[in-house]
Design an enzyme around this catalytic site. Structure first.
Site, mmCIF file in Angstrom:
data_model
loop_
_atom_site.group_PDB
_atom_site.id
_atom_site.type_symbol
_atom_site.label_atom_id
_atom_site.label_comp_id
_atom_site.label_asym_id
_atom_site.label_seq_id
_atom_site.Cartn_x
_atom_site.Cartn_y
_atom_site.Cartn_z
ATOM 1 N N ARG A 101 -58.866 10.135 -24.181
ATOM 2 C CA ARG A 101 -58.042 10.916 -25.121
ATOM 3 C C ARG A 101 -58.716 12.272 -25.255
ATOM 4 O O ARG A 101 -59.873 12.365 -25.684
ATOM 5 C CB ARG A 101 -57.968 10.230 -26.482
ATOM 6 C CG ARG A 101 -57.465 11.168 -27.571
ATOM 7 C CD ARG A 101 -57.138 10.478 -28.866
ATOM 8 N NE ARG A 101 -55.914 9.712 -28.754
ATOM 9 C CZ ARG A 101 -55.225 9.240 -29.795
ATOM 10 N NH1 ARG A 101 -55.642 9.468 -31.024
ATOM 11 N NH2 ARG A 101 -54.124 8.554 -29.608
ATOM 12 N N HIS A 128 -48.285 11.376 -24.339
ATOM 13 C CA HIS A 128 -48.899 10.165 -24.895
ATOM 14 C C HIS A 128 -48.155 8.948 -24.316
ATOM 15 O O HIS A 128 -47.414 8.262 -25.008
ATOM 16 C CB HIS A 128 -48.767 10.219 -26.426
ATOM 17 C CG HIS A 128 -49.626 9.253 -27.170
ATOM 18 N ND1 HIS A 128 -50.566 8.449 -26.562
ATOM 19 C CD2 HIS A 128 -49.696 8.957 -28.503
ATOM 20 C CE1 HIS A 128 -51.171 7.713 -27.486
ATOM 21 N NE2 HIS A 128 -50.654 7.989 -28.666
ATOM 22 N N GLN A 131 -48.272 5.226 -25.855
ATOM 23 C CA GLN A 131 -47.475 5.064 -27.068
ATOM 24 C C GLN A 131 -46.023 4.760 -26.705
ATOM 25 O O GLN A 131 -45.390 3.875 -27.282
ATOM 26 C CB GLN A 131 -47.553 6.348 -27.910
ATOM 27 C CG GLN A 131 -46.697 6.303 -29.159
ATOM 28 C CD GLN A 131 -47.195 5.299 -30.197
ATOM 29 O OE1 GLN A 131 -48.370 5.299 -30.535
ATOM 30 N NE2 GLN A 131 -46.317 4.453 -30.685
ATOM 31 N N ASP A 223 -42.599 12.343 -35.825
ATOM 32 C CA ASP A 223 -44.060 12.453 -35.657
ATOM 33 C C ASP A 223 -44.530 13.572 -36.581
ATOM 34 O O ASP A 223 -43.710 14.350 -37.102
ATOM 35 C CB ASP A 223 -44.370 12.775 -34.176
ATOM 36 C CG ASP A 223 -45.868 12.844 -33.875
ATOM 37 O OD1 ASP A 223 -46.668 12.284 -34.658
ATOM 38 O OD2 ASP A 223 -46.244 13.472 -32.853
ATOM 39 N N CYS A 263 -45.031 7.029 -34.422
ATOM 40 C CA CYS A 263 -46.223 6.597 -33.676
ATOM 41 C C CYS A 263 -47.415 6.353 -34.610
ATOM 42 O O CYS A 263 -48.343 5.654 -34.243
ATOM 43 C CB CYS A 263 -46.572 7.626 -32.604
ATOM 44 S SG CYS A 263 -46.773 9.293 -33.253
ATOM 45 N N ARG A 291 -48.829 -1.536 -29.154
ATOM 46 C CA ARG A 291 -49.810 -0.756 -28.375
ATOM 47 C C ARG A 291 -50.754 -1.719 -27.659
ATOM 48 O O ARG A 291 -51.081 -1.543 -26.486
ATOM 49 C CB ARG A 291 -50.629 0.167 -29.296
ATOM 50 C CG ARG A 291 -49.848 1.288 -29.953
ATOM 51 C CD ARG A 291 -49.379 2.328 -28.949
ATOM 52 N NE ARG A 291 -50.486 2.893 -28.185
ATOM 53 C CZ ARG A 291 -51.280 3.882 -28.598
ATOM 54 N NH1 ARG A 291 -51.070 4.440 -29.770
ATOM 55 N NH2 ARG A 291 -52.254 4.352 -27.831
HETATM 56 N N1 CP Z 1 -50.410 6.490 -32.404
HETATM 57 C C1 CP Z 1 -51.678 6.713 -32.077
HETATM 58 O O1 CP Z 1 -52.019 7.060 -30.943
HETATM 59 O O2 CP Z 1 -52.572 6.483 -33.082
HETATM 60 P P1 CP Z 1 -54.107 6.884 -33.106
HETATM 61 O O3 CP Z 1 -54.180 8.389 -33.137
HETATM 62 O O4 CP Z 1 -54.644 6.252 -34.350
HETATM 63 O O5 CP Z 1 -54.781 6.345 -31.877
HETATM 64 N N1 NVA Z 2 -48.575 14.384 -32.076
HETATM 65 C C1 NVA Z 2 -49.661 13.607 -32.643
HETATM 66 C C2 NVA Z 2 -49.626 12.199 -32.151
HETATM 67 C C3 NVA Z 2 -50.680 11.309 -32.720
HETATM 68 C C4 NVA Z 2 -50.623 9.911 -32.197
HETATM 69 C C5 NVA Z 2 -50.979 14.265 -32.296
HETATM 70 O O1 NVA Z 2 -51.167 14.686 -31.150
HETATM 71 O O2 NVA Z 2 -51.821 14.392 -33.186
#
Ligand code: CP
Ligand code: NVA
Length: 304
Positions: A101, A128, A131, A223, A263, A291
């Site tokens: 990530r 992502h 997700q 989101d 998400c 997930r």
């Molecule tokens: N939805 C998601 O990716 O959550 P986190 O940021 O907690 O991993």
């Molecule tokens: N758009 C959000 C998604 C988190 C799972 C971010 O990138 O922070």
């Protein structure tokens, strides 16, 4: 099959459907997979915060008989300037898979390009995909199938919007994306999937009208307005997204049996009203649970 799981566009619709079907099976009979990845090690590199991604990957690899190694921000020589190409080649000598990530999508692509082991994208500024695999699995569970259903995404044209667009086209879901004019999804990305959407008979609509976007939707998704890395824009975005909240009025435009999706993490009172996310149409915790199952299916498919 592509070596890495970095973007949904790298896979055929059939391959992604197979992974979702496998995830549903793994959820039903987890014991059959307890030693599927015995002896395998997944490295997990996090340059951003996470609750769901970190814990579901770590617990997922354990449930498959393997081991997860966590590396947080600043722990690798990568953060002191070691090239990604060297890091990728070194990690490929120790590990059986990498989940990362981070901010720049091209860093994840480089890790995949220079490494010989599977690289799984656990979120970048661009997309992502894990997700969305869990989301398509949730839609399939709740609505019986993905095809010919309508998903309405309301909010920022961010990493979630992009992945949902790609996922919708692969799974035959009609998608309407509703954003304020200055925060729309990059139209070049819509063009990129237009041909495939056409072949699959799947409608893609971009609009600023919540009523138009949500009308008849079987799933309404939102989101956060400010993603990770955009914290300093929070105040500006609260103003820009005024009127783009998923509330009871918006849900009333959708199909009467529509599900509400997010998400997570969520901000009640901003992108979603508490009455919606905590109400009977919300499936957000099923999405979060899925997930785990979806990622087990991805790891099983790529790392065996
Ligand atoms: N939805 C998601 O990716 O959550 P986190 O940021 O907690 O991993
Ligand atoms: N758009 C959000 C998604 C988190 C799972 C971010 O990138 O922070």
């Amino acid at each position: 099959m592509h070596k890495d799981f970095i973007a949904l566009t790298d896979f055929s619709s059939d391959q992604l459907h197979e992974m979702v079907d496998l995830a549903i099976k793994m959820k039903a009979v987890p014991d059959e997979y307890r030693s599927a990845l015995a002896g395998k090690t997944l490295g997990m590199i996090f340059n951003k915060h996470s609750t769901r991604t970190r814990i579901s990957f770590e617990s997922g690899i354990y449930q498959l008989g393997g081991v997860g190694l966590y590396f947080g921000p600043g722990q690798l020589q990568l953060d002191r300037g070691e090239p990604i190409s060297d890091t990728a080649q070194v990690l490929s000598r120790y590990l059986d898979g990498i989940m990362i990530r981070t901010f720049k999508h091209s860093d994840v692509e480089d890790l995949g390009r220079y490494g010989s082991i599977p690289v799984i994208n656990g979120l970048t500024d661009y997309n992502h995909p894990c997700q969305v695999m869990a989301d398509m699995m949730t839609i399939q569970e709740k609505l019986g199938k993905c095809e010919r259903h309508k998903l309405c995404y309301i909010g920022d044209g961010n990493n979630m919007a992009v992945s949902l667009l790609f996922g919708a086209v692969k799974f035959g879901v009609d998608i309407s994306i509703v954003s304020p004019a200055d925060y729309t999804i990059d139209r070049a990305l819509v063009a990129k999937v237009a041909e495939e959407a056409n072949e699959r008979g799947c409608k893609v609509t971009l609009t600023e009208s919540l009523e138009e976007g949500a009308s008849g939707a079987h799933a309404v998704y939102t989101d956060v307005w400010a993603s990770m890395g955009q914290e300093d824009e929070s105040n500006k975005r609260v103003n820009a997204f005024d009127g783009f909240q998923v509330n009871d009025q918006v849900m009333s435009w959708a199909d009467k049996d529509a599900i509400f999706m997010h998400c997570l993490p969520a901000h009640r009172g901003e992108e979603v009203a508490a009455s919606v996310i905590d109400g009977p149409q919300s499936v957000v915790f099923d999405q979060a649970e899925n997930r785990l199952h979806a990622q087990k299916a991805i790891m099983y498919t790529l790392m065996r």
